[in-house]
Design a protein around this motif. Structure first.
Motif, PDB file in Angstrom:
ATOM      1  N   MET A 116     -29.990 -36.543  -5.427  1.00 36.22           N
ATOM      2  CA  MET A 116     -29.849 -37.841  -6.226  1.00 36.22           C
ATOM      3  C   MET A 116     -29.903 -39.044  -5.021  1.00 36.22           C
ATOM      4  SD  MET A 116     -27.431 -37.185  -9.360  1.00 36.22           S
ATOM      5  CE  MET A 116     -28.012 -37.957 -10.552  1.00 36.22           C
ATOM      6  N   SER A 117     -31.070 -39.791  -4.901  1.00 42.11           N
ATOM      7  CA  SER A 117     -31.025 -40.891  -4.126  1.00 42.11           C
ATOM      8  C   SER A 117     -30.666 -42.141  -4.719  1.00 42.11           C
ATOM      9  CB  SER A 117     -32.615 -40.819  -3.745  1.00 42.11           C
ATOM     10  OG  SER A 117     -32.814 -41.693  -2.660  1.00 42.11           O
ATOM     11  N   MET A 118     -29.272 -42.193  -4.866  1.00 40.45           N
ATOM     12  CA  MET A 118     -28.549 -43.401  -5.274  1.00 40.45           C
ATOM     13  C   MET A 118     -27.394 -43.481  -4.076  1.00 40.45           C
ATOM     14  SD  MET A 118     -26.398 -41.913  -8.416  1.00 40.45           S
ATOM     15  CE  MET A 118     -27.782 -41.500  -9.478  1.00 40.45           C
ATOM     16  N   ARG A 119     -26.834 -44.842  -4.334  1.00 40.02           N
ATOM     17  CA  ARG A 119     -25.720 -45.437  -3.216  1.00 40.02           C
ATOM     18  C   ARG A 119     -24.484 -45.017  -3.881  1.00 40.02           C
ATOM     19  NH1 ARG A 119     -28.104 -48.152   0.980  1.00 40.02           N
ATOM     20  NH2 ARG A 119     -26.073 -48.508   1.615  1.00 40.02           N
ATOM     21  N   LEU A 120     -24.185 -43.771  -3.854  1.00 45.82           N
ATOM     22  CA  LEU A 120     -23.069 -43.160  -4.472  1.00 45.82           C
ATOM     23  C   LEU A 120     -22.385 -42.114  -3.493  1.00 45.82           C
ATOM     24  CD1 LEU A 120     -20.727 -42.472  -6.621  1.00 45.82           C
ATOM     25  CD2 LEU A 120     -22.566 -41.123  -7.695  1.00 45.82           C
ATOM     26  N   PHE A 121     -21.107 -42.116  -3.033  1.00 50.87           N
ATOM     27  CA  PHE A 121     -20.390 -40.881  -2.494  1.00 50.87           C
ATOM     28  C   PHE A 121     -18.984 -40.960  -2.864  1.00 50.87           C
ATOM     29  CE2 PHE A 121     -20.479 -44.457   0.872  1.00 50.87           C
ATOM     30  CZ  PHE A 121     -19.267 -44.418   1.260  1.00 50.87           C
ATOM     31  N   VAL A 122     -18.531 -39.704  -2.679  1.00 51.64           N
ATOM     32  CA  VAL A 122     -17.210 -39.495  -2.921  1.00 51.64           C
ATOM     33  C   VAL A 122     -16.313 -38.783  -1.646  1.00 51.64           C
ATOM     34  CG1 VAL A 122     -17.528 -39.190  -5.379  1.00 51.64           C
ATOM     35  CG2 VAL A 122     -17.379 -37.188  -3.842  1.00 51.64           C
ATOM     36  N   ILE A 123     -15.086 -39.232  -1.585  1.00 51.16           N
ATOM     37  CA  ILE A 123     -14.255 -38.686  -0.437  1.00 51.16           C
ATOM     38  C   ILE A 123     -12.999 -38.279  -0.780  1.00 51.16           C
ATOM     39  CG2 ILE A 123     -15.602 -39.964   1.151  1.00 51.16           C
ATOM     40  CD1 ILE A 123     -12.995 -41.504   1.720  1.00 51.16           C
ATOM     41  N   ASP A 124     -12.353 -37.365  -0.229  1.00 52.71           N
ATOM     42  CA  ASP A 124     -10.982 -36.885  -0.607  1.00 52.71           C
ATOM     43  C   ASP A 124     -10.425 -36.702   1.076  1.00 52.71           C
ATOM     44  OD1 ASP A 124      -8.403 -36.232  -0.883  1.00 52.71           O
ATOM     45  OD2 ASP A 124      -8.899 -35.176  -2.756  1.00 52.71           O
ATOM     46  N   ALA A 125      -9.635 -37.368   1.803  1.00 51.50           N
ATOM     47  CA  ALA A 125      -9.379 -37.064   3.061  1.00 51.50           C
ATOM     48  C   ALA A 125      -8.022 -36.184   3.084  1.00 51.50           C
ATOM     49  CB  ALA A 125      -9.289 -38.497   3.792  1.00 51.50           C
ATOM     50  N   THR A 126      -7.570 -35.877   1.808  1.00 55.09           N
ATOM     51  CA  THR A 126      -6.094 -35.305   1.919  1.00 55.09           C
ATOM     52  C   THR A 126      -5.919 -34.142   3.013  1.00 55.09           C
ATOM     53  OG1 THR A 126      -5.844 -35.842  -0.208  1.00 55.09           O
ATOM     54  CG2 THR A 126      -4.372 -34.075   0.603  1.00 55.09           C
ATOM     55  N   PRO A 127      -7.068 -33.445   3.182  1.00 56.48           N
ATOM     56  CA  PRO A 127      -6.939 -32.177   4.090  1.00 56.48           C
ATOM     57  C   PRO A 127      -6.691 -32.847   5.460  1.00 56.48           C
ATOM     58  CG  PRO A 127      -8.756 -31.921   2.782  1.00 56.48           C
ATOM     59  CD  PRO A 127      -8.345 -33.375   2.403  1.00 56.48           C
ATOM     60  N   PHE A 128      -6.906 -33.953   6.008  1.00 49.85           N
ATOM     61  CA  PHE A 128      -6.609 -34.652   7.201  1.00 49.85           C
ATOM     62  C   PHE A 128      -5.249 -35.079   7.357  1.00 49.85           C
ATOM     63  CE2 PHE A 128     -11.284 -34.337   7.659  1.00 49.85           C
ATOM     64  CZ  PHE A 128     -11.281 -33.636   8.605  1.00 49.85           C
ATOM     65  N   SER A 129      -4.353 -35.066   6.185  1.00 46.53           N
ATOM     66  CA  SER A 129      -2.900 -35.639   6.153  1.00 46.53           C
ATOM     67  C   SER A 129      -2.252 -35.335   7.116  1.00 46.53           C
ATOM     68  CB  SER A 129      -2.544 -35.893   4.553  1.00 46.53           C
ATOM     69  OG  SER A 129      -2.108 -34.341   4.177  1.00 46.53           O
ATOM     70  N   ASP A 130      -2.334 -33.924   7.558  1.00 45.32           N
ATOM     71  CA  ASP A 130      -1.145 -33.505   8.676  1.00 45.32           C
ATOM     72  C   ASP A 130      -1.407 -34.234   9.908  1.00 45.32           C
ATOM     73  OD1 ASP A 130      -0.250 -31.642   6.971  1.00 45.32           O
ATOM     74  OD2 ASP A 130      -1.700 -29.999   7.964  1.00 45.32           O
ATOM     75  N   ASP A 131      -2.737 -34.715  10.219  1.00 42.36           N
ATOM     76  CA  ASP A 131      -3.060 -35.538  11.573  1.00 42.36           C
ATOM     77  C   ASP A 131      -2.710 -37.000  11.098  1.00 42.36           C
ATOM     78  OD1 ASP A 131      -4.212 -33.341  12.875  1.00 42.36           O
ATOM     79  OD2 ASP A 131      -5.995 -33.581  11.677  1.00 42.36           O
ATOM     80  N   GLU A 132      -3.109 -37.550   9.949  1.00 42.01           N
ATOM     81  CA  GLU A 132      -2.777 -38.836   9.720  1.00 42.01           C
ATOM     82  C   GLU A 132      -2.120 -38.837   8.259  1.00 42.01           C
ATOM     83  OE1 GLU A 132      -6.022 -41.562   9.906  1.00 42.01           O
ATOM     84  OE2 GLU A 132      -6.726 -40.693  12.142  1.00 42.01           O
ATOM     85  N   PRO A 133      -0.606 -39.104   8.227  1.00 44.71           N
ATOM     86  CA  PRO A 133      -0.062 -38.944   6.912  1.00 44.71           C
ATOM     87  C   PRO A 133      -0.372 -40.014   5.994  1.00 44.71           C
ATOM     88  CG  PRO A 133       1.572 -38.810   8.663  1.00 44.71           C
ATOM     89  CD  PRO A 133       0.210 -38.912   9.313  1.00 44.71           C
ATOM     90  N   GLN A 134      -0.944 -40.913   6.156  1.00 47.29           N
ATOM     91  CA  GLN A 134      -1.178 -41.966   5.229  1.00 47.29           C
ATOM     92  C   GLN A 134      -2.690 -41.336   4.353  1.00 47.29           C
ATOM     93  OE1 GLN A 134      -1.538 -42.320   8.480  1.00 47.29           O
ATOM     94  NE2 GLN A 134      -3.606 -43.445   8.897  1.00 47.29           N
ATOM     95  N   LEU A 135      -3.297 -40.569   4.856  1.00 50.58           N
ATOM     96  CA  LEU A 135      -4.447 -39.819   4.036  1.00 50.58           C
ATOM     97  C   LEU A 135      -3.854 -38.874   3.070  1.00 50.58           C
ATOM     98  CD1 LEU A 135      -6.872 -39.070   6.975  1.00 50.58           C
ATOM     99  CD2 LEU A 135      -6.816 -41.104   5.485  1.00 50.58           C
ATOM    100  N   GLU A 136      -2.837 -38.650   2.714  1.00 55.31           N
ATOM    101  CA  GLU A 136      -2.398 -37.744   1.510  1.00 55.31           C
ATOM    102  C   GLU A 136      -2.474 -38.456   0.388  1.00 55.31           C
ATOM    103  OE1 GLU A 136      -1.193 -34.827  -0.380  1.00 55.31           O
ATOM    104  OE2 GLU A 136      -0.847 -34.717   1.845  1.00 55.31           O
ATOM    105  N   GLY A 137      -3.451 -37.681  -0.404  1.00 55.79           N
ATOM    106  CA  GLY A 137      -3.970 -38.520  -1.688  1.00 55.79           C
ATOM    107  C   GLY A 137      -5.066 -39.663  -1.554  1.00 55.79           C
ATOM    108  N   PHE A 138      -5.669 -39.581  -0.380  1.00 55.10           N
ATOM    109  CA  PHE A 138      -6.623 -40.462  -0.081  1.00 55.10           C
ATOM    110  C   PHE A 138      -8.154 -40.172  -0.784  1.00 55.10           C
ATOM    111  CE2 PHE A 138      -9.818 -42.829   2.546  1.00 55.10           C
ATOM    112  CZ  PHE A 138      -9.346 -44.356   2.401  1.00 55.10           C
TER     113      PHE A 138
END
Length: 190
Positions: free
Chosen positions: A54-76
């Motif tokens: 779908m060529s639309m300006r939409l994206f989703v992210i969940d950075a939680t897997p990187f929370s070990d490296d950057e704790p503030q990413l838990e639940g991001f």
């Protein structure tokens, strides 16, 4: 519903995506849910609409897997609609990136450490926010998708030549992945 992920070589991945309006997509939350389900099923941390065709300006992210490296990413976990990066600043730093549309290839990519971005969430609320570190990197990677760019575009010509056969194999479907994909150059009837 898990959606098939579009493989390297499909023209939709090289096209600049278009803005969307709330009245065009009254069921945007359903699409967002499908994209998260697809991303999680493929063990990704980000997914852009062009990656599901779908060529639309939409994206989703969940950075939680990187929370070990950057704790503030838990639940991001965030949704970005009609995003525009307003500025990218800071030192460029390398990180080994991969992409669900380009499985089994990982390369060091240099990106700036900080960004300011304007976007709408799935409730069509406008935000302008600053991000840094791995959050900024994931956003930049997914933002590139809605701009028709892939992380392989950021590699040196030599590095791209060295992985060209692997990229062609991905495009043809000569790869084994544990999630559904659509391959642009796959032979019919396989």
């Amino acid at each position: 519903m898990k959606l098939p992920i579009i493989a390297y070589g499909d023209p939709v991945l090289k096209k600049v995506a278009t803005d969307i309006a709330p009245d065009e997509y009254p069921n945007i939350k359903h699409l967002v849910a499908d994209m998260f389900e697809t991303m999680y099923g493929a063990k990704g941390v980000g997914l852009a609409a062009p990656q599901v065709g779908m060529s639309m300006r939409l994206f989703v992210i969940d950075a939680t897997p990187f929370s070990d490296d950057e704790p503030q990413l838990e639940g991001f976990k965030k949704v970005f609609i009609n995003a525009r990066i307003l500025s990218e600043t800071g030192e460029e730093w390398p990180f080994n990136e991969g992409c669900l549309s380009i499985p089994e290839i990982r390369e060091d990519v240099y990106r700036k450490s900080d960004l300011t971005i304007s976007y709408y969430d799935e409730d069509w609320k406008h935000h302008q926010a600053d991000f840094n570190g791995l959050a900024a990197r994931i956003i930049q990677h997914e933002y590139d998708h809605i701009e028709g760019k892939l992380f392989t575009d950021k590699l040196s010509p030599l590095r791209r030549r060295l992985i060209e056969k692997k990229l062609n194999d991905i495009s043809k479907g000569n790869i084994s992945v544990d999630y559904r994909m659509k391959f642009p150059a796959a032979k019919k009837g396989r």
